[in-house]
Every structure is written in structure tokens, then in C-alpha cells.
Design a protein around this motif. Structure first.
Motif, PDB file in Angstrom:
ATOM      1  N   UNK A  68       0.774  -1.321   0.115  1.00  0.00           N
ATOM      2  CA  UNK A  68      -0.102   0.002   0.097  1.00  0.00           C
ATOM      3  C   UNK A  68       0.769   1.421  -0.091  1.00  0.00           C
ATOM      4  N   UNK A  69       1.807   1.556   1.045  1.00  0.00           N
ATOM      5  CA  UNK A  69       2.669   2.510   0.925  1.00  0.00           C
ATOM      6  C   UNK A  69       3.437   2.952  -0.519  1.00  0.00           C
ATOM      7  N   UNK A  70       3.941   1.720  -0.953  1.00  0.00           N
ATOM      8  CA  UNK A  70       4.754   1.747  -2.295  1.00  0.00           C
ATOM      9  C   UNK A  70       3.946   2.409  -3.310  1.00  0.00           C
ATOM     10  N   UNK A  71       2.619   1.666  -3.395  1.00  0.00           N
ATOM     11  CA  UNK A  71       1.681   1.988  -4.580  1.00  0.00           C
ATOM     12  C   UNK A  71       1.117   3.511  -4.379  1.00  0.00           C
ATOM     13  N   UNK A  72       0.488   3.958  -3.219  1.00  0.00           N
ATOM     14  CA  UNK A  72       0.097   5.215  -3.322  1.00  0.00           C
ATOM     15  C   UNK A  72       1.315   6.352  -3.132  1.00  0.00           C
ATOM     16  N   UNK A  73       2.460   5.893  -2.550  1.00  0.00           N
ATOM     17  CA  UNK A  73       3.443   6.995  -2.620  1.00  0.00           C
ATOM     18  C   UNK A  73       3.919   7.405  -4.004  1.00  0.00           C
ATOM     19  N   UNK A  74       4.027   6.034  -4.707  1.00  0.00           N
ATOM     20  CA  UNK A  74       4.530   6.257  -6.144  1.00  0.00           C
ATOM     21  C   UNK A  74       3.293   7.072  -6.877  1.00  0.00           C
ATOM     22  N   UNK A  75       2.361   6.754  -6.911  1.00  0.00           N
ATOM     23  CA  UNK A  75       1.055   7.523  -7.541  1.00  0.00           C
ATOM     24  C   UNK A  75       0.932   8.988  -7.114  1.00  0.00           C
ATOM     25  N   UNK A  76       1.320   9.170  -5.814  1.00  0.00           N
ATOM     26  CA  UNK A  76       1.203  10.560  -5.364  1.00  0.00           C
ATOM     27  C   UNK A  76       2.615  11.463  -6.007  1.00  0.00           C
ATOM     28  N   UNK A  77       3.650  10.798  -6.010  1.00  0.00           N
ATOM     29  CA  UNK A  77       4.850  11.642  -6.141  1.00  0.00           C
ATOM     30  C   UNK A  77       4.716  11.847  -7.985  1.00  0.00           C
ATOM     31  N   UNK A  78       4.097  10.782  -8.975  1.00  0.00           N
ATOM     32  CA  UNK A  78       3.792  11.018 -10.094  1.00  0.00           C
ATOM     33  C   UNK A  78       2.644  12.147 -10.196  1.00  0.00           C
ATOM     34  N   UNK A  79       1.793  12.010  -9.520  1.00  0.00           N
ATOM     35  CA  UNK A  79       0.667  12.943  -9.663  1.00  0.00           C
ATOM     36  C   UNK A  79       1.001  14.497  -9.412  1.00  0.00           C
TER      37      UNK A  79
END
Length: 396
Positions: free
Chosen positions: A341-352
Motif C-alpha cells: 500500500x505505501x509503495x503504490x500510493x506513494x508512487x502514484x502521489x509522487x507522479x501526480x
């Protein structure tokens, strides 16, 4: 598992909601207290020649160790290992067996003497029997000693084999219980819900802190760690009383299934509102804090009550003898989801919040992370819609 085993349909919801609300509150207050105790020399300008100067993070670890010891003492002294009714049944069965055994011993202890017709104890009859040859007694005792040594050796070997067979049998029994849980579609659905819901909750906790600390030019609030801690502290203070006041009457009147749908709907609707708070004028700081705290408290209370409901679904999908195995399986699946979960949402947020996505705009900018979280919780709501109504009650 312990709460469900020692409660019924009347007080199970209250027990689960109290435990989970206190857990969520401790998740908020634990890091806050550790932050106050960490590095006291640097924070409070204490003398630098003390023990704490050499080990600046010793106090938080001692604090944690103290509460771990208190937890062990509480479990060992206060928590019963079996439900009250089951323990009473075993005690009554043991008393009945003792009474029957005592009566049998008394009946065998009294015999009639054929010569006098008087009642003599069985032990006295044995004392009246004297063997004529003492050498025979010695030989017999020697033979018995040898036989006892051989028998003890056999028993030690057999006991080792028995222990190994017992452990092997327990392993087979555990595999059978696991297979029975996997074959049960309702239990399997509750386990998957446990993991999926934890995936969304961990993602929200991580994303909220990241978004709050992000500068306003990138769509965040630009809060300091102290500001974020204040918001979390307010939510933690109100979490326990508000959760209990809301959940208990709703669960008693509507049941766990409908209560889950109401709370998860609030989470789905309110999550996309968070990024909209960045449009509040910087001159209206009071309005921003009021709106942020209200939404944060409502979402955290709803998340807490949803977790109580899905724990009830899991415990009510199995019998009492499988509660431990079901919760163990659910926690194992949850740990897997919590890793990603942290890996997925952290990556998505950094890209967004990268330059290209900010230029594209809504919904691929800083709104994206909260929309994805709403979709995850929408999937959990859809899954619960297929759960049977019987999960509102325990299996007896």
C-alpha cells in the motif's frame, strides 16, 4: 477472537468497537509521546553530560518496553483462556468425576470377612495376608525391578514417538482448518475484505501526511510537522467517544452490514473533498482548520467503525473453534496488502504532483490519489454487498 469468544450478539459490537477505537487512538498518541521523549537534550536544553546525551532515543524505547511488560502482565493475570460457560462445564464435569471416583474407592475399600462376618477395610485384609517364603519375595522384587527398568525405557521411547506423532497430528489438523476456511466462500470473502480495506486505510494515512506536508504550489497544504501532529491529535482525542457514541446504536438497530455501508459511503464521498480545501483563501486560515478537522474526524471515525464491522464479519463467519485460525489468516493477508500500500500510493502521489501531470490538471494532478482511495473503498463496499445477512449474528 477473544472478544468474540467471550461475548454474545448483545455486547460483541461494543467490545469490538472499544478495542479498535483504543487501538486507533494509541496509533495517534504513541508516536506523539515518543516524539516528546526523543532526544530530550536537544529539545529541552538539558545538561549534555548525562546518560541521555549518549543515548538520546533511550526514553522512547524504555516507554515502549514498559507498556509491553504491562501488556504481558495484563494478558497473564486478567484475560481468561476459555469462556466462562465452557470453564464452568469443565469444572462441573471434573467434580462429577471426582465424586464418582471417591464413591468407587469407598465401595472397594469395604469387604466382608468370611470368618467373622464383620466389615473390614480392604487394606486390613491385605495386611492379614503374609507370605511364608521371604526369599521368593526377594526374587520377585528383583524381577519386578528389572521389568520396571525395561518398561521405563519402553515408555521413554514411546513418549518421544507420541510427542512427534502428536505434533504431526496437530500440523495436519491445522492444515485441515486452513483448508476449511479457504473452502468457505463467506470466510474467504471476509479475509479478502480485511486485506483490501487495510490497503485503503494505510494508503489514506500515508497520503494524508504527504499531501499535508506538500507545498501549496504543488496542491498541498504546506503544513509543518507540528501542524500535522495537531490535526492527528485532535482526531485521536475525539475518536474513542465519537466512535462509541455512533457505532453502538447504529449496529444494534441496523446490523453490522448496513452500518458498514453507511460509514464507507461517508468515506467515499468525503475523501475527494480533501484536495478541494486547497482552494480556500490563505487569508481564511480559521475556516481551513475548521473544515479540515471536521472532515478528518468524520473520516477517521467512519474508517474505525468500518473496521469494527469487517472484524465482526470475519468472526461471525466461523465457529468459535476456528476464530484464532480465521483471524490469523486475515492478519497474514492484511500484512501482505500493508506492504504494497505505501509503495503504490506513494508512487502514484509522487507522479501526480510532477510537472507533466500538474499541467494536465484534474483528475491527474493532486486530486488523483484521493480519487483512487475512494475507488478502493468503493470496491470494499461492493464486496460487502454480496455478504449474507447472517453475518450480523454469531454462529452458535
Amino acid at each position: 477472537a477473544i472478544i468474540s469468544e467471550h461475548s454474545d450478539d448483545v455486547n460483541q459490537g461494543f467490545g469490538m468497537s472499544l478495542v479498535i477505537a483504543l487501538w486507533d487512538a494509541s496509533v495517534v498518541f504513541g508516536p506523539a509521546i515518543s516524539g516528546v521523549l526523543a532526544d530530550p537534550i536537544g529539545q529541552y536544553n538539558l545538561p549534555s553530560n548525562s546518560f541521555l546525551a549518549k543515548f538520546p532515543y533511550c526514553l522512547p524505547n524504555m516507554f515502549i518496553a514498559l507498556f509491553c511488560v504491562l501488556g504481558v502482565i495484563t494478558v497473564g493475570c486478567l484475560l481468561p483462556d476459555k469462556p466462562e460457560d465452557e470453564r464452568r462445564e469443565q469444572e462441573m464435569a471434573g467434580e462429577d468425576f471426582t465424586n464418582v471416583n471417591n464413591s468407587a474407592m469407598k465401595s472397594n475399600d469395604v469387604k466382608l470377612d468370611s470368618e467373622t462376618g464383620n466389615q473390614l477395610s480392604y487394606r486390613k485384609l491385605l495386611e492379614k495376608e503374609n507370605l511364608e517364603d521371604e526369599e521368593v519375595d526377594t526374587i520377585v522384587m528383583d524381577d519386578l525391578t528389572v521389568d520396571e527398568n525395561v518398561e521405563s525405557t519402553k515408555q521413554s521411547v514411546f513418549s518421544r514417538i507420541k510427542v512427534k506423532l502428536l505434533s504431526f497430528k496437530q500440523a495436519i489438523h491445522g492444515c485441515q482448518i486452513l483448508l476449511s476456511l479457504i473452502r468457505n466462500k463467506v470466510t474467504l470473502g471476509a479475509v479478502f475484505l480485511h486485506g483490501m480495506y487495510a490497503f485503503g486505510v494505510i494508503g489514506f494515512e500515508e497520503s494524508f501526511s504527504l499531501w499535508s506536508a506538500t507545498s501549496s504550489s504543488l496542491g498541498g497544504l504546506g503544513f509543518s510537522p507540528h501542524d500535522i501532529g495537531t490535526i492527528l491529535g485532535i482526531a485521536g482525542l475525539l475518536l474513542v467517544p465519537v466512535s462509541l457514541a455512533v457505532f453502538i446504536p447504529l449496529e444494534k438497530r441496523l446490523g453490522a452490514l448496513l452500518t458498514f455501508h453507511i460509514h464507507i459511503a461517508l468515506v467515499i464521498v468525503l475523501l475527494p473533498v480533501f484536495p478541494s480545501l486547497t482552494y480556500i483563501s490563505p487569508n481564511q486560515t480559521a475556516l481551513l482548520w475548521i473544515m479540515l478537522n471536521i472532515i478528518s474526524v468524520v473520516i477517521r471515525v467512519a474508517i474505525n467503525n468500518c473496521f469494527v464491522c469487517e472484524s465482526l464479519f470475519l468472526n461471525n463467519s466461523v465457529t468459535a473453534d476456528k476464530l484464532g485460525a480465521a483471524n490469523g489468516l486475515a492478519n497474514s493477508v492484511t500484512n501482505i496488502f500493508q506492504i504494497f500500500s505505501p509503495v503504490f500510493f506513494g508512487t502514484v502521489y509522487s507522479l501526480s504532483i510532477s510537472g507533466k501531470n500538474l499541467q494536465i490538471g484534474f483528475p491527474f494532478d493532486f486530486h488523483l490519489i484521493f480519487i483512487l482511495l475512494s475507488l478502493v473503498f468503493l470496491l470494499t463496499m461492493t464486496l460487502v454487498a454480496f455478504f449474507p445477512k447472517k453475518l450480523d449474528k454469531q454462529i452458535r
